[in-house]
Design a protein around this motif. Structure first.
Motif, PDB file in Angstrom:
ATOM      1  N   GLN A   1     -28.467 -38.272  39.280  1.00 55.30           N
ATOM      2  CA  GLN A   1     -27.313 -38.056  37.398  1.00 55.30           C
ATOM      3  C   GLN A   1     -29.037 -36.673  36.819  1.00 55.30           C
ATOM      4  OE1 GLN A   1     -25.273 -39.004  36.789  1.00 55.30           O
ATOM      5  NE2 GLN A   1     -24.608 -39.788  38.362  1.00 55.30           N
ATOM      6  N   VAL A   2     -28.561 -36.461  35.481  1.00 53.99           N
ATOM      7  CA  VAL A   2     -29.533 -35.479  35.143  1.00 53.99           C
ATOM      8  C   VAL A   2     -30.152 -36.166  34.015  1.00 53.99           C
ATOM      9  CG1 VAL A   2     -29.550 -33.732  33.311  1.00 53.99           C
ATOM     10  CG2 VAL A   2     -27.359 -34.235  34.754  1.00 53.99           C
ATOM     11  N   GLN A   3     -32.277 -35.084  34.316  1.00 59.19           N
ATOM     12  CA  GLN A   3     -33.440 -35.261  33.618  1.00 59.19           C
ATOM     13  C   GLN A   3     -33.531 -34.609  32.778  1.00 59.19           C
ATOM     14  OE1 GLN A   3     -33.221 -36.063  37.419  1.00 59.19           O
ATOM     15  NE2 GLN A   3     -31.902 -37.759  37.071  1.00 59.19           N
ATOM     16  N   LEU A   4     -33.869 -34.952  31.604  1.00 63.51           N
ATOM     17  CA  LEU A   4     -34.262 -33.856  30.903  1.00 63.51           C
ATOM     18  C   LEU A   4     -35.631 -33.604  30.968  1.00 63.51           C
ATOM     19  CD1 LEU A   4     -31.445 -33.031  28.274  1.00 63.51           C
ATOM     20  CD2 LEU A   4     -31.906 -32.120  30.275  1.00 63.51           C
ATOM     21  N   VAL A   5     -36.498 -32.622  30.735  1.00 64.87           N
ATOM     22  CA  VAL A   5     -38.167 -32.871  30.545  1.00 64.87           C
ATOM     23  C   VAL A   5     -38.965 -32.269  29.165  1.00 64.87           C
ATOM     24  CG1 VAL A   5     -40.776 -32.891  31.062  1.00 64.87           C
ATOM     25  CG2 VAL A   5     -38.430 -34.131  32.889  1.00 64.87           C
ATOM     26  N   GLU A   6     -39.143 -32.866  28.571  1.00 64.96           N
ATOM     27  CA  GLU A   6     -39.663 -31.798  27.202  1.00 64.96           C
ATOM     28  C   GLU A   6     -41.007 -31.626  26.895  1.00 64.96           C
ATOM     29  OE1 GLU A   6     -36.050 -33.752  24.423  1.00 64.96           O
ATOM     30  OE2 GLU A   6     -37.734 -34.901  24.899  1.00 64.96           O
ATOM     31  N   SER A   7     -41.392 -30.991  26.791  1.00 66.44           N
ATOM     32  CA  SER A   7     -43.427 -30.687  26.185  1.00 66.44           C
ATOM     33  C   SER A   7     -42.745 -29.394  24.936  1.00 66.44           C
ATOM     34  CB  SER A   7     -44.005 -29.977  27.368  1.00 66.44           C
ATOM     35  OG  SER A   7     -43.430 -29.051  27.477  1.00 66.44           O
ATOM     36  N   GLY A   8     -44.569 -30.055  24.522  1.00 67.35           N
ATOM     37  CA  GLY A   8     -44.415 -28.635  23.069  1.00 67.35           C
ATOM     38  C   GLY A   8     -44.684 -29.230  22.050  1.00 67.35           C
ATOM     39  N   GLY A   9     -44.863 -30.524  21.648  1.00 69.08           N
ATOM     40  CA  GLY A   9     -44.690 -31.395  20.377  1.00 69.08           C
ATOM     41  C   GLY A   9     -45.839 -31.449  20.025  1.00 69.08           C
ATOM     42  N   GLY A  10     -46.330 -31.756  18.872  1.00 66.85           N
ATOM     43  CA  GLY A  10     -48.097 -31.746  18.336  1.00 66.85           C
ATOM     44  C   GLY A  10     -47.607 -31.927  16.748  1.00 66.85           C
ATOM     45  N   LEU A  11     -48.892 -31.530  16.429  1.00 68.68           N
ATOM     46  CA  LEU A  11     -49.389 -31.265  15.211  1.00 68.68           C
ATOM     47  C   LEU A  11     -49.917 -29.992  14.458  1.00 68.68           C
ATOM     48  CD1 LEU A  11     -50.538 -33.040  12.213  1.00 68.68           C
ATOM     49  CD2 LEU A  11     -52.497 -33.262  13.442  1.00 68.68           C
ATOM     50  N   VAL A  12     -49.128 -29.392  13.744  1.00 69.67           N
ATOM     51  CA  VAL A  12     -49.354 -27.676  13.009  1.00 69.67           C
ATOM     52  C   VAL A  12     -49.439 -28.504  11.988  1.00 69.67           C
ATOM     53  CG1 VAL A  12     -46.839 -27.706  13.031  1.00 69.67           C
ATOM     54  CG2 VAL A  12     -49.181 -26.212  13.562  1.00 69.67           C
TER      55      VAL A  12
ATOM     56  N   ASN B   1     -31.981 -23.576  34.289  1.00 68.02           N
ATOM     57  CA  ASN B   1     -31.984 -24.757  33.734  1.00 68.02           C
ATOM     58  C   ASN B   1     -32.622 -25.393  32.431  1.00 68.02           C
ATOM     59  OD1 ASN B   1     -29.539 -24.622  34.830  1.00 68.02           O
ATOM     60  ND2 ASN B   1     -30.167 -26.726  36.372  1.00 68.02           N
ATOM     61  N   THR B   2     -33.643 -23.953  32.496  1.00 62.78           N
ATOM     62  CA  THR B   2     -34.643 -24.528  30.969  1.00 62.78           C
ATOM     63  C   THR B   2     -34.590 -23.710  29.779  1.00 62.78           C
ATOM     64  OG1 THR B   2     -36.161 -22.165  31.444  1.00 62.78           O
ATOM     65  CG2 THR B   2     -36.453 -24.785  32.687  1.00 62.78           C
ATOM     66  N   VAL B   3     -34.511 -24.371  28.221  1.00 65.01           N
ATOM     67  CA  VAL B   3     -34.210 -23.918  27.410  1.00 65.01           C
ATOM     68  C   VAL B   3     -35.904 -24.193  26.460  1.00 65.01           C
ATOM     69  CG1 VAL B   3     -32.940 -26.402  26.235  1.00 65.01           C
ATOM     70  CG2 VAL B   3     -32.937 -23.834  25.267  1.00 65.01           C
ATOM     71  N   SER B   4     -35.660 -22.793  25.393  1.00 58.99           N
ATOM     72  CA  SER B   4     -37.039 -23.192  24.705  1.00 58.99           C
ATOM     73  C   SER B   4     -36.640 -23.091  23.281  1.00 58.99           C
ATOM     74  CB  SER B   4     -37.849 -22.031  25.403  1.00 58.99           C
ATOM     75  OG  SER B   4     -38.741 -22.322  26.266  1.00 58.99           O
ATOM     76  N   LEU B   5     -37.772 -23.696  22.588  1.00 59.09           N
ATOM     77  CA  LEU B   5     -37.284 -23.531  21.326  1.00 59.09           C
ATOM     78  C   LEU B   5     -38.610 -23.121  20.419  1.00 59.09           C
ATOM     79  CD1 LEU B   5     -35.423 -23.232  18.713  1.00 59.09           C
ATOM     80  CD2 LEU B   5     -36.629 -25.704  18.068  1.00 59.09           C
TER      81      LEU B   5
ATOM     82  N   LEU C   1     -41.765 -25.128  21.764  1.00 52.99           N
ATOM     83  CA  LEU C   1     -40.733 -27.086  23.078  1.00 52.99           C
ATOM     84  C   LEU C   1     -39.482 -25.869  24.128  1.00 52.99           C
ATOM     85  CD1 LEU C   1     -39.192 -28.760  20.267  1.00 52.99           C
ATOM     86  CD2 LEU C   1     -41.680 -28.784  20.306  1.00 52.99           C
ATOM     87  N   SER C   2     -40.477 -26.379  25.208  1.00 51.23           N
ATOM     88  CA  SER C   2     -39.603 -26.442  26.711  1.00 51.23           C
ATOM     89  C   SER C   2     -38.943 -27.913  26.799  1.00 51.23           C
ATOM     90  CB  SER C   2     -40.852 -26.253  27.399  1.00 51.23           C
ATOM     91  OG  SER C   2     -40.924 -24.825  27.032  1.00 51.23           O
ATOM     92  N   CYS C   3     -37.579 -27.798  27.346  1.00 51.52           N
ATOM     93  CA  CYS C   3     -36.873 -28.745  27.555  1.00 51.52           C
ATOM     94  C   CYS C   3     -36.808 -27.984  29.149  1.00 51.52           C
ATOM     95  CB  CYS C   3     -36.069 -29.203  27.195  1.00 51.52           C
ATOM     96  SG  CYS C   3     -34.840 -29.798  27.503  1.00 51.52           S
ATOM     97  N   ALA C   4     -36.710 -28.563  30.699  1.00 48.02           N
ATOM     98  CA  ALA C   4     -35.962 -28.566  32.095  1.00 48.02           C
ATOM     99  C   ALA C   4     -35.046 -29.876  32.423  1.00 48.02           C
ATOM    100  CB  ALA C   4     -37.183 -28.321  32.739  1.00 48.02           C
ATOM    101  N   ALA C   5     -33.846 -28.976  32.769  1.00 47.15           N
ATOM    102  CA  ALA C   5     -32.763 -30.212  33.387  1.00 47.15           C
ATOM    103  C   ALA C   5     -33.571 -29.996  34.327  1.00 47.15           C
ATOM    104  CB  ALA C   5     -32.019 -29.746  32.594  1.00 47.15           C
ATOM    105  N   SER C   6     -32.901 -31.446  35.376  1.00 47.49           N
ATOM    106  CA  SER C   6     -32.865 -31.581  36.952  1.00 47.49           C
ATOM    107  C   SER C   6     -32.118 -31.985  37.221  1.00 47.49           C
ATOM    108  CB  SER C   6     -34.275 -31.727  37.052  1.00 47.49           C
ATOM    109  OG  SER C   6     -34.853 -32.908  36.561  1.00 47.49           O
TER     110      SER C   6
END
Length: 120
Positions: free
Chosen positions: A1-12, A76-80, A20-25
């Motif tokens: 199916q579809v997998q989404l992997v997110e990255s970039g969160g944290g304390l600021v 297939n990536t999206v960033s914020l 934030l970044s997200c890659a769909a595969s």
């Protein structure tokens, strides 16, 4: 199916920035909308920003002028990009994609969430 992997969160700290970044595969035929939602403790999940394959963006009023969504349709990536962060932005942020596995089967996929904490 579809997998989404997110990255970039944290304390600021307030006024700071995060990206934030997200890659769909997976078995993806096409993606119509990619976006970000967030959910703070005790609150409902809410839309932050979305971007269509045609390039139209939609933002929550509370983030307009501070957040920018971008998307790479080929990858297939999206960033914020989140600037001038406020304590009220503290939440778990979820990537969402809506598209098709083939001409007959739509999909609506969510990432696992990444925590953003804005605090001094």
């Amino acid at each position: 199916q579809v997998q989404l992997v997110e990255s970039g969160g944290g304390l600021v700290q307030p006024g700071g920035s995060l990206r934030l970044s997200c890659a769909a595969s997976g078995s993806i035929f096409s993606i119509d909308v990619m976006g970000w939602y967030r959910q703070a403790p005790g609150k409902q999940r809410e839309l932050v920003a979305t971007r269509t394959s045609g390039g139209s963006s939609n933002y929550a009023e509370s983030v307009k002028g501070r957040f920018t969504i971008s998307r790479d349709n080929a990858k297939n990536t999206v960033s914020l990009q989140m600037n001038n962060l406020e304590p009220e932005d503290t939440a778990a942020y979820y990537c969402n994609t809506v598209g098709r596995l083939d001409l007959r089967r739509p999909f609506d996929a969510w990432g696992q969430g990444t925590q953003v904490t804005v605090s001094s």
